[in-house]
Design an enzyme around this catalytic site. Sequence first.
Site, PDB file in Angstrom:
ATOM      1  N   SER A  49      68.255 -91.845  -4.715  1.00  0.00           N
ATOM      2  CA  SER A  49      67.887 -90.490  -5.139  1.00  0.00           C
ATOM      3  C   SER A  49      68.938 -89.846  -6.038  1.00  0.00           C
ATOM      4  CB  SER A  49      67.669 -89.611  -3.905  1.00  0.00           C
ATOM      5  OG  SER A  49      68.857 -89.585  -3.128  1.00  0.00           O
ATOM      6  N   THR A 150      70.202 -85.188  -2.487  1.00  0.00           N
ATOM      7  CA  THR A 150      71.245 -84.876  -3.465  1.00  0.00           C
ATOM      8  C   THR A 150      72.582 -85.260  -2.878  1.00  0.00           C
ATOM      9  OG1 THR A 150      69.996 -82.978  -4.284  1.00  0.00           O
ATOM     10  CG2 THR A 150      72.374 -82.939  -4.672  1.00  0.00           C
ATOM     11  N   THR A 168      71.554 -85.450  -8.572  1.00  0.00           N
ATOM     12  CA  THR A 168      70.289 -85.884  -7.957  1.00  0.00           C
ATOM     13  C   THR A 168      69.281 -86.294  -9.015  1.00  0.00           C
ATOM     14  OG1 THR A 168      68.522 -85.214  -6.427  1.00  0.00           O
ATOM     15  CG2 THR A 168      69.284 -83.543  -7.960  1.00  0.00           C
ATOM     16  N   ARG A 178      60.799 -80.805 -14.723  1.00  0.00           N
ATOM     17  CA  ARG A 178      61.065 -79.993 -13.511  1.00  0.00           C
ATOM     18  C   ARG A 178      62.579 -79.982 -13.212  1.00  0.00           C
ATOM     19  NH1 ARG A 178      63.634 -81.062  -8.286  1.00  0.00           N
ATOM     20  NH2 ARG A 178      62.787 -79.582  -6.808  1.00  0.00           N
ATOM     21  N   THR A 201      70.867 -79.374  -0.174  1.00  0.00           N
ATOM     22  CA  THR A 201      70.013 -80.532  -0.439  1.00  0.00           C
ATOM     23  C   THR A 201      68.680 -80.297   0.272  1.00  0.00           C
ATOM     24  OG1 THR A 201      69.757 -82.940  -0.201  1.00  0.00           O
ATOM     25  CG2 THR A 201      71.096 -81.846   1.460  1.00  0.00           C
ATOM     26  N   GLY A 202      67.620 -80.830  -0.317  1.00  0.00           N
ATOM     27  CA  GLY A 202      66.288 -80.585   0.233  1.00  0.00           C
ATOM     28  C   GLY A 202      65.416 -79.956  -0.834  1.00  0.00           C
TER      29      GLY A 202
HETATM   30  N1  ASP Z   1      67.443 -80.396  -3.954  1.00  0.00           N
HETATM   31  C1  ASP Z   1      66.965 -81.513  -4.730  1.00  0.00           C
HETATM   32  C2  ASP Z   1      65.898 -81.017  -5.693  1.00  0.00           C
HETATM   33  O1  ASP Z   1      65.092 -80.203  -5.317  1.00  0.00           O
HETATM   34  C3  ASP Z   1      66.410 -82.626  -3.906  1.00  0.00           C
HETATM   35  C4  ASP Z   1      67.135 -82.890  -2.604  1.00  0.00           C
HETATM   36  O2  ASP Z   1      68.321 -82.610  -2.472  1.00  0.00           O
HETATM   37  O3  ASP Z   1      66.525 -83.384  -1.667  1.00  0.00           O
HETATM   38  O4  ASP Z   1      65.865 -81.495  -6.785  1.00  0.00           O
END
Ligand code: ASP
Length: 301
Positions: A49, A150, A168, A178, A201-202
């Site tokens: 990722s 991330t 990320t 995006r 993260t998320g």
């Molecule tokens: N926060 C990141 C995004 O939305 C993805 C992640 O960290 O899971 O691009």
Amino acid sequence: MVEWAIAATWPFGRVAVEAGSQLLAEGIGVIDAVEEGICRVEVDPAVDSVGVGGIPNLVGDVELDAALMRGSDLAVGAVASVTGFPNPVKIARLVLEKTPHHVLVGQGAERFADSHGLARGPLLTGSSIEAWNKRCQGIGNSSSPTGHDTVGVVALDSAGKIAAGTSTSGMALKLPGRVGDSPLVGAGFYADDVSGAAVATGCGEYIMRGCLSFRIVELMAAGATAQEACEEGLLGLIKRLRNSVTLDDAQEDGKKMAVLAIDKNGCVGAAANHGDFQFARTSAGDPVIHLVRAAKVGLGR
Ligand code: ASP
């Protein structure tokens, strides 16, 4: 002299902590430590990722977001929707240091990286193509595509300076162009020598609604510990959004969020709205790399 400390999101953040802590122990500055730590994760094709081997977007391209923030003067370097460069965080560093700007996107960022001689390289790998094909076959199923994460790093050096950084490939099957929270100052990251640093993260769409990293650093500025700030900041966002979306006890991948913070004394805190978030940390006073499961916060806790 302050005791240095460093922490990074997810178990794959261990290599970032390993590389960054070596530099911090040698007295190298915090921004170098954070950048180097993130670089190591970006070039590891096994991390699916971030950087090489990252998750492709809807049309099969790997578009990367990355950022660095220097807590001494709040300077930022960030890039978004960058393709063809294995180390987007290196572009972010150059944006921070060599331009009057803070954020470059897409082709502009790529041209800028070329002009500074940064190495281009393939991002797609056999397994990322295979995973993309599988996800594409699932389009149209009721559940949203899974996969994101991330590498976020926060650190304090022995001179008392603080930095944060992120990198990320964003959400799986995202629309081309995006941009998530990770390259957005205040959302995916924030650092201020006066109080501390935070990264997230998320699901970036929720994280950015609450300017979550800035909020956590502000809570530390007001006297909260890193742990209290993470819990209060994340819970506050869950509560604020409760009438439009249930982010409590997230089971769906697209609703998961986690935060990681360091305060100006090097104490680390973390919180998540699910039970899966782990982070890596080490410090001068306890120079072993610990993998720690974050506290789960939620309205029903
Ligand atoms: N926060 C990141 C995004 O939305 C993805 C992640 O960290 O899971 O691009």
